[in-house]
Design an enzyme around this catalytic site. Structure first.
Site, mmCIF file in Angstrom:
data_model
loop_
_atom_site.group_PDB
_atom_site.id
_atom_site.type_symbol
_atom_site.label_atom_id
_atom_site.label_comp_id
_atom_site.label_asym_id
_atom_site.label_seq_id
_atom_site.Cartn_x
_atom_site.Cartn_y
_atom_site.Cartn_z
ATOM 1 N N SER A 1 -3.483 -7.433 2.906
ATOM 2 C CA SER A 1 -3.818 -7.259 4.323
ATOM 3 C C SER A 1 -4.346 -8.548 4.925
ATOM 4 C CB SER A 1 -4.869 -6.153 4.479
ATOM 5 O OG SER A 1 -4.347 -4.915 4.085
ATOM 6 N N ARG B 1 -1.565 -6.249 -8.312
ATOM 7 C CA ARG B 1 -0.603 -7.299 -7.975
ATOM 8 C C ARG B 1 -0.620 -8.420 -8.996
ATOM 9 N NH1 ARG B 1 -3.256 -8.045 -2.207
ATOM 10 N NH2 ARG B 1 -4.930 -8.077 -3.707
ATOM 11 N N LYS C 1 -18.473 -5.499 7.506
ATOM 12 C CA LYS C 1 -17.242 -6.209 7.836
ATOM 13 C C LYS C 1 -16.712 -5.739 9.181
ATOM 14 C CE LYS C 1 -15.343 -7.349 3.321
ATOM 15 N NZ LYS C 1 -14.190 -7.179 2.442
ATOM 16 N N HIS D 1 0.839 -1.202 0.000
ATOM 17 C CA HIS D 1 0.000 0.000 0.000
ATOM 18 C C HIS D 1 0.875 1.254 0.000
ATOM 19 C CE1 HIS D 1 -3.256 -2.521 2.163
ATOM 20 N NE2 HIS D 1 -3.730 -2.241 0.947
#
Length: 160
Positions: free
Chosen positions: A127, A90, A41, A17
């Site tokens: 994460s 990614r 969440k 990040h």
């Protein structure tokens, strides 16, 4: 002033990040790192804790500020005069998802999306993976900023 947003959950922020935030900060006058709130969440860290860690890890970047938002990102962009969304990629699977989001955001608001290839060193870092590995005692110190590592260890010891 040309502003871009770097949105994410940042639960927790990783070196991947930070790499994208730093590189984006060289391209725009201001970067707003926005912790997106998803009330469905339950995060490991509160929104406020995530924001504080991001402020501490970006303190040396004078054109970066940290905020939070609940709702559509394009609405945040409109309300804050933001012209672009900067995101890291990614993998090909990231590209498939992010391309669709970029097209939707452009259709909804005209906001452009800058998809930045990640530094290959961080290609596997997420994460959720960091949290999972750390939960089972794996060493994630090289994957997150020092302040995040310290708080991650502290939080996981509280939960143990």
């Amino acid at each position: 002033m040309r502003r871009a947003v770097c949105p994410g959950s940042y639960d927790p922020a990783t070196n991947g990040h930070l790499d994208i935030i730093e590189r984006a900060s060289e391209l725009f006058d201001e970067i707003v790192v926005t912790v997106m709130i998803n009330k469905s969440k339950k995060g490991l860290f509160t929104i406020e804790e995530r924001m504080e860690m991001l402020r501490e890890t970006t303190v040396k970047l004078p054109n970066v500020r940290v905020d939070s938002w609940h709702g559509l990102l394009v609405d945040y962009c409109r309300e804050n005069d933001i012209i672009a969304i900067a995101k890291g990629l990614r993998s090909v699977s990231d590209f498939d998802y992010e391309l669709q989001m970029a097209q939707m955001n452009r259709e909804l608001s005209g906001v452009e999306t800058l998809l930045m290839a990640n530094n290959p060193v961080y290609g596997f870092v997420s994460s959720s993976l960091v949290k999972e590995v750390a939960t089972y005692g794996g060493d994630v110190e090289s994957l997150v900023p020092p302040i995040v590592f310290a708080r991650l260890k502290e939080r996981l010891s509280e939960l143990a």
